[in-house]
Scaffold this motif. Structure first.
Motif, PDB file in Angstrom:
ATOM      1  N   LYS A   1      17.789 -25.964  40.052  1.00 13.41           N
ATOM      2  CA  LYS A   1      16.852 -25.517  41.090  1.00 13.41           C
ATOM      3  C   LYS A   1      17.044 -24.033  41.381  1.00 13.41           C
ATOM      4  O   LYS A   1      16.076 -23.289  41.560  1.00 13.41           O
ATOM      5  N   LEU A   2      18.304 -23.608  41.408  1.00 13.60           N
ATOM      6  CA  LEU A   2      18.561 -22.197  41.677  1.00 13.60           C
ATOM      7  C   LEU A   2      18.051 -21.318  40.533  1.00 13.60           C
ATOM      8  O   LEU A   2      17.605 -20.185  40.734  1.00 13.60           O
ATOM      9  N   GLY A   3      18.174 -21.838  39.291  1.00 10.94           N
ATOM     10  CA  GLY A   3      17.709 -21.067  38.144  1.00 10.94           C
ATOM     11  C   GLY A   3      16.216 -20.902  38.153  1.00 10.94           C
ATOM     12  O   GLY A   3      15.681 -19.918  37.688  1.00 10.94           O
TER      13      GLY A   3
ATOM     14  N   PHE B   1      24.734 -29.866  38.611  1.00  9.12           N
ATOM     15  CA  PHE B   1      23.831 -29.406  37.554  1.00  9.12           C
ATOM     16  C   PHE B   1      22.393 -29.362  38.078  1.00  9.12           C
ATOM     17  O   PHE B   1      21.630 -28.418  37.815  1.00  9.12           O
ATOM     18  N   GLU B   2      22.029 -30.384  38.841  1.00  8.79           N
ATOM     19  CA  GLU B   2      20.677 -30.422  39.404  1.00  8.79           C
ATOM     20  C   GLU B   2      20.459 -29.242  40.354  1.00  8.79           C
ATOM     21  O   GLU B   2      19.392 -28.604  40.342  1.00  8.79           O
ATOM     22  N   ALA B   3      21.472 -28.947  41.180  1.00  8.28           N
ATOM     23  CA  ALA B   3      21.360 -27.809  42.098  1.00  8.28           C
ATOM     24  C   ALA B   3      21.283 -26.501  41.318  1.00  8.28           C
ATOM     25  O   ALA B   3      20.519 -25.592  41.678  1.00  8.28           O
TER      26      ALA B   3
ATOM     27  N   MET C   1      29.576 -29.125  34.603  1.00  7.78           N
ATOM     28  CA  MET C   1      29.564 -29.477  36.034  1.00  7.78           C
ATOM     29  C   MET C   1      29.049 -30.903  36.210  1.00  7.78           C
ATOM     30  O   MET C   1      28.346 -31.431  35.339  1.00  7.78           O
ATOM     31  N   PRO C   2      29.386 -31.522  37.358  1.00  6.22           N
ATOM     32  CA  PRO C   2      28.867 -32.861  37.635  1.00  6.22           C
ATOM     33  C   PRO C   2      27.339 -32.847  37.708  1.00  6.22           C
ATOM     34  O   PRO C   2      26.710 -31.792  37.876  1.00  6.22           O
TER      35      PRO C   2
ATOM     36  N   ALA D   1      10.842 -32.107  37.915  1.00  2.00           N
ATOM     37  CA  ALA D   1      11.437 -30.825  37.542  1.00  2.00           C
ATOM     38  C   ALA D   1      12.481 -30.972  36.444  1.00  2.00           C
ATOM     39  O   ALA D   1      12.908 -29.973  35.844  1.00  2.00           O
ATOM     40  N   MET D   2      12.899 -32.221  36.188  1.00  2.00           N
ATOM     41  CA  MET D   2      13.974 -32.416  35.223  1.00  2.00           C
ATOM     42  C   MET D   2      13.579 -33.339  34.069  1.00  2.00           C
ATOM     43  O   MET D   2      14.381 -33.600  33.171  1.00  2.00           O
ATOM     44  N   ALA D   3      12.365 -33.831  34.082  1.00  2.00           N
ATOM     45  CA  ALA D   3      11.940 -34.798  33.080  1.00  2.00           C
ATOM     46  C   ALA D   3      11.963 -34.235  31.664  1.00  2.00           C
ATOM     47  O   ALA D   3      12.009 -34.983  30.689  1.00  2.00           O
TER      48      ALA D   3
END
Length: 719
Positions: free
Chosen positions: A717-719, A712-714, A707-708, A551-553
């Motif tokens: 996911k929310l976005g 940022f990862e959270a 943000m840390p 999801a972040m690659a």
């Protein structure tokens, strides 16, 4: 009758025998007297008969020739008395022959050497004389000679001494107690312009020699008690030359004669060398201005003078703005010539009697003395400071041949920041005054440079706080107190496409320190280099970690690079090493550069960017529109993106000029085939304006604060 004649003959014989005995006794007595005489005299004596054979020798002759009388008796004189010329070693003719021929006393030739029987050699002198009988006929020769070897050696030594003395470069005089010159060497004659014969007719006052004629008797008296004198004076020769000399005088006594021997040395070169060393000790070797050592001494004197005369003074500390950039980009040779010109302009701005000095680097100091009371003193000091600033702003013509660019010059503009503090009396120490001027100067630089500030006590607390922050920042680098925060970057649909990595400082006592507080300090102290390298490595580590998450690659990470960091010779290698060690994808890394980087050495910038670009790394020009970018340079840079500064975004809806600038940047980026992103987007209205202008990438509080990584990862996911 016969008996009578017989008695008469006997009486006659008896009388004759008596006369004979008396004659023999007289002869014996004479012989004894002669022997005693020959043994008692110090000279050597050899007597010969008419044939030139030895008939008599005294002990001195025996000692010198090495022959005893018994051995020499009856031998030819030439066998016992062997003589040669000391120089040529040729045999000297026997003096007996010459005495016989001339019938008179003859002297031995100079440099005659006697060769003794044992091989010993003696330098001899004196003569040979004829021996005559009662009738005046020559019946032999007496040779009288003496050993003058010691005298000869002494003469030779004196001769060599005279040669050495005359060869000496120092002038040497022999002077009597009444200041008459009784001898002098060749150097003395040359220096005074007299021959030796002329000089010996003169006295010290006649030649005006370096020693004071009136003081010389006093010096002579001091020498009498065994003192050696050394003093300096000034020599005036007959031709008008004048130069410093050193005189070393010693007392010498020759028999009953008293003399002073004076050695006079020309110390012009030594004085010049001493002056040079003194100049080097107190003056800056580059600008020839007083250095810090002399500056502090003059400041101390200025304080004392201020207290004595009840006048004010001013101390100015001047620092050239952004001189380091000039030094780093064009080299120290160009920088040095620039500083020489700064010094020249500075000297032209101050009065005679004031001091302009170089403290070191690009820092200069001015001391103004004899100012009026406090109010007028401030006005006078400000007037001089403004004059200095105007002089410093004038263009500098730099000779770039010193940097390897032959036959090239460049007009360079520079300004100065000036801190001023006033003083009246010496109640404040030199160190404290320097600190105050330094504080005021940094306050001037903090406002952007090219300005002046007077010392204000409140400034001191700011300086103390800055010093404490500097100490803490160095500890932070060593202890790893930094964190990396990430602010989302989104596209027109609001999808997160990447982030900008932003450094934060988590201090154990101060808490979270704002980048606005510590980044400028890091830039000024050079700590931005280790901090920047840590940010780069941490961002690459995070990129590699996100690449493992589907999801972040796709995310990119933008990293700010300071101009100082980018100019580092190893910057390209450091970036590639960070990518290699972490395994991060170069195409996901974006380096954000500021426009200030483009002020100098653009070719080096292009070469470094190109080297990294070939590895897939992207480039964004940060804060575009706030600096001094040239479009000619801009099109040569391998950029991928322009970033609209938040100052234009913030006021775009209320300031028509900012709106025009924002639209122009977007249009420029599109015309050059570059992407464009706006930062500082905080409201929906701002986003809509940017979208309408053609900008479809955003960063700002509207989409997320820094943000840390975990947060940022959270957020993603929310976005």
């Amino acid at each position: 009758s016969q008996p009578k004649r017989h008695r008469a003959q006997q009486r006659l014989l008896a009388e004759q025998e008596g006369v004979r005995q008396q004659a023999q006794a007289a002869l014996a007595e004479s012989e004894e007297s002669l022997t005693i005489t020959l043994h008692s005299i110090g000279d050597a004596v050899i007597a010969t008969d008419i044939a030139g054979q030895v008939s008599r020798m005294n002990p001195t002759a025996e000692r010198l020739t090495g022959w005893t009388l018994a051995d020499a008796l009856g031998r030819p004189l030439s066998e016992v008395f062997r003589i040669v010329n000391a120089v040529t070693r040729e045999v000297v003719p026997n003096p007996v022959q010459r005495v016989m021929e001339h019938g008179q006393t003859v002297g031995l030739a100079n440099h005659t050497v006697l060769l003794a029987r044992d091989g010993q050699e003696y330098q001899i002198a004196d003569s040979a004389a004829p021996i005559r009988n009662a009738a005046g006929a020559i019946v032999g020769v007496v040779l009288v000679f003496s050993d003058v070897t010691e005298n000869y050696q002494l003469q030779e030594s004196l001769h060599l001494t005279r040669i050495s003395v005359d060869a000496a470069s120092d002038a040497i005089f022999w002077i009597t107690p009444d200041a008459r010159i009784v001898d002098a060497n060749a150097a003395a004659c040359r220096s005074l312009g007299f021959s030796r014969e002329e000089l010996l007719q003169l006295s010290v006052p006649d030649v005006d020699v370096c020693f004071n004629a009136e003081l010389w008797p006093k010096h002579f008296a001091e020498l009498r008690v065994g003192r050696s004198l050394t003093f300096e004076s000034e020599h005036r020769s007959q031709d008008g030359r004048c130069f410093p000399v050193e005189i070393v005088a010693n007392y010498v006594k020759f028999g009953n004669q008293e003399r002073d021997c004076a050695f006079v040395r020309d110390i012009t070169a030594r004085k010049a060398s001493a002056d040079k060393f003194e100049h080097l000790a107190f003056y800056d070797s580059l600008t020839d201005l007083p250095n810090r050592r002399l500056l502090l001494d003059r400041l101390q004197q200025a304080l004392a003078s201020s207290a004595r005369h009840h006048h004010c003074g001013a101390l100015m500390l001047l620092d050239m703005d952004d001189f380091k950039t000039l030094n780093d980009t064009l080299g120290h040779d160009v920088g040095d010539r620039f500083l020489v010109e700064v010094a020249r302009r500075l000297q032209a701005c101050v009065r005679v009697g004031d001091t302009a000095a170089r403290q070191g680097g690009d820092e200069f100091v001015v001391i103004l003395e004899d100012l009026k009371d406090d109010t007028l003193a401030a006005i006078q000091a400000e007037s001089v400071a403004v004059k200095i600033q105007h002089a410093m702003r004038k263009p500098y013509l730099l000779d770039l041949s010193l940097a390897g660019d032959e036959h090239s010059t460049r007009r360079y503009h520079c300004s100065a920041s000036i801190g001023i503090t006033l003083f009246r009396d010496n109640s404040v120490s030199v160190d404290e005054l320097m600190k105050r001027a330094d504080t005021a100067m940094y306050q001037a630089k903090a406002t952007g440079g090219d300005t002046l500030r007077f010392f204000d006590p409140e400034m001191q607390s700011v300086v103390i706080a800055r010093a404490a922050l500097d100490t803490d920042l160095r500890e932070a680098v060593q202890e790893g107190q930094f964190l990396l925060y990430y602010q989302p970057q989104v596209d027109a649909a609001g999808r997160i496409t990447g982030s900008e990595a932003l450094v934060r400082w988590q201090h154990p006592r101060r808490g979270m320190v704002s980048p606005a507080d510590f980044i400028p300090l890091a830039e000024a102290t050079g700590l931005i280099l280790p901090i920047g390298l840590w940010v780069l490595e941490a961002a690459c580590t995070q990129l590699a970690a996100w690449a493992a998450l589907p999801a972040m690659a796709h995310l990119t990470v933008a990293v700010n690079v300071s101009a100082r960091q980018f100019r580092h010779p190893d910057f390209v290698d450091q970036v590639l090493a960070a990518l290699d060690s972490t395994g991060a994808d170069p195409s996901k890394l974006k380096l954000e550069l500021t426009e200030s980087l483009l002020l100098d050495n653009v070719q080096d910038i292009i070469e470094k960017m190109t080297a990294l670009k070939t590895k897939g790394i992207g480039f964004s020009l940060d804060d575009f529109g706030t600096g001094y970018s040239s479009l000619a340079y801009l099109k040569r840079l391998p950029l991928d993106q322009l970033k609209i500064d938040q100052s234009f975004v913030r006021d775009a809806l209320t300031d028509p000029n900012d709106a025009i600038i924002a639209r122009t940047i977007v249009a420029l980026a599109h015309s050059m085939g570059l992407a464009v992103i706006a930062e500082g987007v905080e409201t929906l209205a701002q986003q809509e304006f940017l979208a309408a202008s053609g900008c479809h990438a955003y960063q700002g509080y509207l989409f997320g604060r820094p943000m840390p990584a975990a947060q940022f990862e959270a957020h993603l996911k929310l976005g």
